[in-house]
Every structure is written in C-alpha cells, then in structure tokens.
Write a protein that holds these residues in place. Sequence first.
Motif, short mmCIF file in Angstrom:
data_model
loop_
_atom_site.label_atom_id
_atom_site.label_comp_id
_atom_site.label_asym_id
_atom_site.label_seq_id
_atom_site.Cartn_x
_atom_site.Cartn_y
_atom_site.Cartn_z
N UNK A 105 0.88 -1.17 0.00
CA UNK A 105 0.00 0.00 0.00
C UNK A 105 0.91 1.22 0.00
N UNK A 106 0.65 2.14 -0.94
CA UNK A 106 1.50 3.33 -1.01
C UNK A 106 0.70 4.55 -0.58
N UNK A 107 1.28 5.38 0.26
CA UNK A 107 0.59 6.62 0.63
C UNK A 107 1.60 7.72 0.89
N UNK A 108 1.14 8.93 0.73
CA UNK A 108 1.96 10.11 1.02
C UNK A 108 1.91 10.33 2.53
N UNK A 109 3.09 10.48 3.13
CA UNK A 109 3.13 10.76 4.57
C UNK A 109 4.04 11.95 4.82
N UNK A 110 3.76 12.66 5.87
CA UNK A 110 4.65 13.73 6.31
C UNK A 110 5.99 13.10 6.71
N UNK A 111 7.10 13.67 6.21
CA UNK A 111 8.41 13.03 6.41
C UNK A 111 8.73 12.84 7.90
N UNK A 112 8.46 13.89 8.73
CA UNK A 112 8.81 13.77 10.15
C UNK A 112 8.00 12.67 10.83
N UNK A 113 6.73 12.60 10.48
CA UNK A 113 5.86 11.58 11.09
C UNK A 113 6.33 10.18 10.68
N UNK A 114 6.69 10.04 9.39
CA UNK A 114 7.22 8.76 8.89
C UNK A 114 8.48 8.36 9.66
N UNK A 115 9.40 9.32 9.82
CA UNK A 115 10.65 9.01 10.51
C UNK A 115 10.38 8.61 11.97
#
Lengths: 304, 304
Positions: A105-115
């Motif tokens: 599943x691919x989704x756009x995430x905020x980079x900081x939240x992802x990290x």
Amino acid sequence: MTDPAAPPMPNPIAELLTTYNALNSSIDELTEIPSPLEFMRYVSRNRPFVVRGGANDWKATQTWSVDVLKERMAGMGVNVAVTPKGNADAPVESEDGEILFVKPWEEEQDFEEFMDFVIQQEGSGEMNGEVRYAQTQNDNLRAEYSALFTDVASSIPFARIALQKPPEAINLWIGNSASVTALHKDNYENIYVQIIGQKHFVLLPPLAYACVNEQELRPASYVREGGELVAKREDGDRVPFALWDPDGLGVGTRYSGLARPVRVNLGKGDMLYLPALWHDMEFGGSFYPLCGFARNVALNTFVD
Amino acid sequence: MTDPAAPPMPNPIAELLTTYNALNSSIDELTEIPSPLEFMRYVSRNRPFVVRGGANDWKATQTWSVDVLKERMAGMGVNVAVTPKGNADAPVESEDGEILFVKPWEEEQDFEEFMDFVIQQEGSGEMNGEVRYAQTQNDNLRAEYSALFTDVASSIPFARIALQKPPEAINLWIGNSASVTALHKDNYENIYVQIIGQKHFVLLPPLAYACVNEQELRPASYVREGGELVAKREDGDRVPFALWDPDGLGVGTRYSGLARPVRVNLGKGDMLYLPALWHDMEFGGSFYPLCGFARNVALNTFVD
C-alpha cells in the motif's frame, strides 16, 4: 552413434552451478574506490565487490542523522510503502492458498511523522501489523528528496566513465530492520551506498536462476481497510517472481541445494557494486536502532 | 501446474541464437588503438573488433619482405606443418568412412627453402599434394623466430594493462592461400596482427556451440610415406572437434542454419581482437601472391 556403454551425461544445470561455485567462492573487499578500468574488470566478470568506507567522505555520510534529516525535510511529504510484515513486492500466500505477488500500500506521509514511526518501531521491537519503508525507485533523490541531493555525489565517477552513461536513477531508501526486500533481480548495474545504519544482502549470481523457482504470480496489492492491510488481487499480467529464499524458506527446486548465496553486510560509508541480473535479498540491521539508507545508482547496461 | 492451453515453450537454444543475432549484427572497426578501458569494454561484452592499420608503425610492418625475412633467418631451421591439402588439425574422412582429427606431418625445414616453396606454390596456383605452413603455437616468436622478435611490439599494451598479464604466447605464422585453419576455438584472448598479405577470418560466437556439431574424433596424423602424405590413426584420447563449417560444408545440426558467421578480412597492419572461446576459421589471401603472417598474443584469461 550413441554408445550404450557410455557413462550418463552429467546434468548440465548441476554442472554449471558446481563449476561456478568452485571458481567463485567469495566477493572482493576493496579499501579504496576502483579506477574505471578496475571497475570494468568486475563488470567483465559479472562479479560484485564491496568498497569498505568508499563513501566516508560524502557530506551525507559525515553529517546526516535523524534530526538533520527531519530538519532538512521539514513540512515535506514522501511516498511510503506500507505492509503488515515488511514484505513489499513479495510473494504472499492468500487465505485460499494461492501465492500472489503483493505490492505494498503506497501513501503520502509527512516526512517527520514517517521518521518518528520508523524510529519508534525499531526502538520498541514491536511491529503491530504495520511496517513503513520509503522505497520508491523513480530517481527519488532528484525528485521528492531533492533537498538532500546536494549531500551525495551526483554520480559515481568510476562507473560513469567505465559504462559511458550517467546514472539512470538515484534513489534514497529509508526503513528499519522490519523491512525485507524479497529475492529479486533487475536489468541495471547497481551501486548501493550505506549512509546510516546497516543493510544485509544475500546475493545469488544470474546463473543460479534454476535454484530460485521463478513462477508467474497473479498481481495483488495491500489496501488499507478498516485499520487493517489486506492483500487484494488485481487485473493485469502475471509477474515472474522467485518463490525460493536463499535463507531456506519458500519452495525450492531440485537445484536450490546447489546455490551458494553470498552474504554481504554494509555499514556506514560502505559501497556495494551489484552487477546487472544478480539476484539480491536485503534486510535492515536488527541490532542497530536506526534507519537504513541505501543509494542506488542504476545504469541500464543490459542491452549492449 | 502445466496449463494445457499454454503455447509450446520456445526452443531455448534457437531463442538464444536468434536473440544474440538480433543484438549483435556486426563487429566494430576502429581506426585507432583502444585504451585499456575501451578494450575492457569489448572483453566485458565478449565482442571482437578490428583496428585498421593498428600495427602500421611496427618495424615488422614497415620493413619485412620475403627477401628481408630470408636474410634475417638465413641458415636457420623452422618447424613446418605439411599436409596434402592445407588442412592441418582438421577433420578428414578416412578411406573407410571414419572422420578422424588429423594433425599435420611436422618436420624441420631450412627457412629459405620453406619460403621458396610457399612463394612458388602461391605463384603457380598448383598444390601438387603438398601444402606447407609454419604454424607452431609454442611462443615461437620468442624461440625459433627470435631473430625477428625485435621488429614487433613485445606486448600489446592495451591488452597487457587491461588483463594484467603479459602475453602468454607470441606466435608468427607463415603460409600461403592454400592453408586453411579449420573451425576451432581456444581458451585464450587473442590479438592477431597481419604483417604481410591478407588473412580471411570467419567467426562464430561461443554461444553458437550448438551449430558447429562438435564430435569426439579419433586422433590421427599425416605421415610421409613413399613421397605421399598418408593419415595414420593414433592411440590416445579422442578430440572434441567441430564437424560443421560456416561456409556450408561439413555436417551440421538442426541449429546450424541459425548461425550468423561474421567475416573479417585483415590486410597489412590490421589488428583483430578475438575473444576467448570464439570459434574461428582462417584462410590466406588467394589473390595477393605473398605469404600471410599473423601475430597471436594469447593471454589465458578463461579462468577468472
């Protein structure tokens, strides 16, 4: 003119594998970047090599940390592959017993939240049914991560000069030890550079094809459904993919026992040349609680 | 899980040959000596190339003639291969119908006498049942022809640097248009240089193996017997050798029609790189009445 007393012909596939194994037992470890000519000798023999500390002088290797990356990418969104067990682009058995080729599943995430998610998961050691891996291969370091591109070499000169081509794709991958890349191959000459953390490779040469049990699998993708990730079958062509895993899992062939996988561990600043058409399986470091980065400089040289 | 409606599997040998043919239609013609890196790109792709005039500045190319050679080699003996039809180391059908691998009769001859024979035969166009060819491959230019060695390069620098080995054998071959080298292959990287006259090559890549109809032949040698050259069977292991000839003679296989032989003509000063394991058949120029010379710088790089 078959001679009935002649010994049976050796199985040519078994002989190919055993001969190759006898001639190629390990991969070279260099301590310096090779010249274009030295590199071309490896290309010529279709053999990988590692350069220990080959990227030690890159600005990325010297300065990147989780905090630095979060600051540089603040407010930006990135494409994240989400799977229940870290197995993106991998064969997965469905509830009715069919082995599917399942994309994440691919989704756009905020980079900081992802990290934060990746780091927290690595620290806790608990997967909780969701693994996130930034793993796009669409030249992402010159696109969604372009804010970071100035910190890495814009090409690998020895490869660019030897192969007479600039990098076709430059990718940055970020994940934790829960992410595993299933055994696969591609048509590109690849150079991986580890910037932070560790990555473990298991490699098989192209002629181990008979060992990997490639089958045509029906495509599928994970979909978020009510908080869960569910694999859904898709229309479209079947995907040829290896069912066997050099660590001994998966269904093998009569030749799998003749495979001699080569294991390579990359640490900070190490560089790996993986020739076109080699099979590789990768997984992040499980004891070093940080994100794993890889740089993939891919030059399409399959068709000469 | 065989699907009865699936199309039949393509024959993998036929597919290999047709794919290779589609990707590799001709060989490169260079006008300058390559660099070691440029050379390594050809080694890497296992592709031959020609350098037109690549040895034009060699002293041998600039100064050798029949008279010069006779003067430099005056009073010396050389090993000469003698056959009834110019077919040394070739499959020959015996009177009782068995195809033998027949080696030439070898004898020491006075160099000047040998040269006079070769030149006279080329001028007259008549074979008279005896063809002579100086064709030893035992590094002869540093042994029996060492008086001439100062006139050629002591190595081919681009190959020596790229392959990291000095020449394993440097050979001088002298013959006329009656001499034909049967289709064969060897495990060495070869560089041929034409010093005088012409040589015509017919080349097949290693993967055309299925086309050449290799069979295990009983060994034999020509022996001088009462003024005639007679093939005599020998004890010893059978010799695997191609029965098919890319010019259409000999017995082929079901795949011979898929071979696409490449023809290369070398003139004075031209240089040919013939990669290890390629099949080649050679014959001298038939309209230029002189001896053909070849230089063979062989570097054993088969086992890496």
